[in-house]
Design a protein around this motif. Structure first.
Motif, PDB file in Angstrom:
ATOM      1  N   ALA A  64       0.834  -1.213   0.000  1.00 23.91           N
ATOM      2  CA  ALA A  64       0.000   0.000   0.000  1.00 23.91           C
ATOM      3  C   ALA A  64       0.859   1.249   0.000  1.00 23.91           C
ATOM      4  N   ARG A  65       1.967   1.200   0.782  1.00 24.66           N
ATOM      5  CA  ARG A  65       2.868   2.349   0.767  1.00 24.66           C
ATOM      6  C   ARG A  65       3.494   2.535  -0.612  1.00 24.66           C
ATOM      7  N   ASP A  66       3.912   1.394  -1.234  1.00 17.60           N
ATOM      8  CA  ASP A  66       4.484   1.501  -2.585  1.00 17.60           C
ATOM      9  C   ASP A  66       3.457   2.032  -3.572  1.00 17.60           C
ATOM     10  N   VAL A  67       2.234   1.496  -3.443  1.00 18.25           N
ATOM     11  CA  VAL A  67       1.185   1.973  -4.348  1.00 18.25           C
ATOM     12  C   VAL A  67       0.910   3.456  -4.132  1.00 18.25           C
ATOM     13  N   ALA A  68       0.930   3.871  -2.856  1.00 18.10           N
ATOM     14  CA  ALA A  68       0.695   5.291  -2.572  1.00 18.10           C
ATOM     15  C   ALA A  68       1.803   6.148  -3.170  1.00 18.10           C
ATOM     16  N   ASP A  69       3.066   5.654  -2.987  1.00 14.51           N
ATOM     17  CA  ASP A  69       4.181   6.408  -3.582  1.00 14.51           C
ATOM     18  C   ASP A  69       4.062   6.454  -5.102  1.00 14.51           C
ATOM     19  N   GLN A  70       3.759   5.306  -5.687  1.00 10.24           N
ATOM     20  CA  GLN A  70       3.602   5.273  -7.145  1.00 10.24           C
ATOM     21  C   GLN A  70       2.450   6.132  -7.616  1.00 10.24           C
ATOM     22  N   GLN A  75       0.545  10.823 -10.196  1.00 13.75           N
ATOM     23  CA  GLN A  75      -0.189  12.088 -10.171  1.00 13.75           C
ATOM     24  C   GLN A  75       0.701  13.231 -10.650  1.00 13.75           C
ATOM     25  N   ILE A  76       1.992  13.182 -10.221  1.00 16.05           N
ATOM     26  CA  ILE A  76       2.912  14.230 -10.662  1.00 16.05           C
ATOM     27  C   ILE A  76       3.114  14.149 -12.175  1.00 16.05           C
TER      28      ILE A  76
END
Length: 356
Positions: A64-70, A75-76
């Motif tokens: 989930a953290r990786d997905v959030a970072d990705q 988004q950027i």
């Protein structure tokens, strides 16, 4: 203690109710032991399941953290792409507007360029008589007009075709051939003999005359070659031959010529050099006048060159005569050709531009 005569222990045990109770107790004990074992196994399974669940939760949290970072990176990137897309859309709109403007002004620009080319060709045609250059300009203009699909350009193409036919119908003047003849005459100027040259062309040796006495002696000697000549006859024959040769040499010391311009015989070497150079300049000016189609200057320079040949040069020489004949052939060419104008094509282009 059991009463004497009452039922014994075995008898009591062998009764149905106690047996049932005992069996039930044994079953309960077995059930309890089995349930306890099952509960322990369930606890162990639950513990293992909880451990696996914790591990899965940890992995899920990491994912989930990786997905959030990705997702943040995406988004950027999406934001950058959106900004670039907006820029591309704005550029596309600008290009579409520019293309629209270009497509609207393309015909006008093409006509402006064609007008400039035709105007320059018309000036060269009138000033220098450059027929070939005018033809090339008209053909290029027709090729440029033919690329457009505008039906109104047919009028311009008709006018250009009419001017092309006019130029092709002009009589051809071999300017290159005439210029080559003038160049040949210019190259022969240094070899032309002047009237004042120290070593003019020698005339033919005069025919020797034989006196009557000598003729008779010679005839006698010829008639009878076997008869030897006397001493007197040999001396007379030798003297006659020697005197005849000496008289021929004396005759060549004095030469009489008829010259209309006596000053032509008095030219110094430096003046002879300038006479040749002036003749070359006259012929070069005639060549320039020929290429520029200046009829008056051309004929005036050729007439002056012919007069200089007659005045200062020996016209008995074959080289001089060939130069005079070449100049007469050059003078026979007619340069007075009325050049047409390109007014039809220019007017057609300007009228179409005026209607826009």
């Amino acid at each position: 203690m059991a009463e004497p005569g009452g039922p014994g222990l075995f008898d009591r045990v062998a009764r149905p109710l106690p047996l049932a109770v005992i069996a039930l107790a044994v079953l309960l004990a077995l059930q309890t032991w089995s349930s306890h074992n099952r509960i322990n196994s369930l606890r162990q399974d639950m513990a293992r399941s909880l451990q696996k669940g914790n591990a899965v939760n940890a992995e899920t949290a990491a994912l989930a953290r990786d997905v959030a970072d990705q997702s943040k990176e995406l988004q950027i990137k999406v934001g950058v792409l959106e900004s670039r897309q907006s820029e591309a859309q704005s550029q596309q709109l600008a290009l579409e507007q520019l293309y629209k403007d270009l497509s609207q002004n393309r015909d006008e620009w093409a006509l402006t360029e064609i007008e400039q080319v035709l105007s320059t060709a018309s000036q060269q045609l009138q000033l220098a008589g450059n027929v070939q250059g005018a033809l090339i300009a008209l053909q290029n203009a027709d090729r440029a007009v033919s690329r457009s699909d505008t039906p109104q350009f047919l009028t311009i193409r008709r006018a250009i075709a009419s001017d092309i036919e006019k130029l092709k119908g002009l009589p051809a003047v071999d300017l290159a051939g005439v210029a080559v003849r003038l160049d040949n005459v210019i190259g022969q100027v240094d070899t032309l003999p002047l009237l004042s040259d120290e070593k003019p062309l020698l005339p033919m040796a005069p025919a020797r005359t034989i006196r009557k006495g000598d003729a008779a002696a010679t005839a006698a000697a010829t008639a009878d070659p076997a008869q030897p000549l006397g001493v007197g006859q040999r001396m007379l024959q030798t003297w006659s031959l020697w005197s005849q040769e000496m008289w021929d040499d004396v005759r060549q010391l004095i030469r009489v010529r008829s010259v209309e311009e006596p000053e032509a015989l008095m030219l110094s070497p430096s003046e002879s050099f300038f006479v040749r150079e002036n003749l070359k300049l006259r012929l070069l000016n005639a060549r320039l006048a020929l290429l520029s189609r200046n009829e008056a200057t051309f004929r005036d320079d050729l007439a002056t060159a012919q007069a200089m040949l007659l005045k200062y040069f020996d016209t008995r020489s074959r080289v001089t005569q060939s130069s005079q004949a070449a100049l007469r052939q050059v003078q026979a060419n007619n340069l007075t050709i009325e050049m047409p104008t390109l007014a039809d094509s220019l007017n057609a282009v300007r009228n179409y531009k005026a209607k826009q």
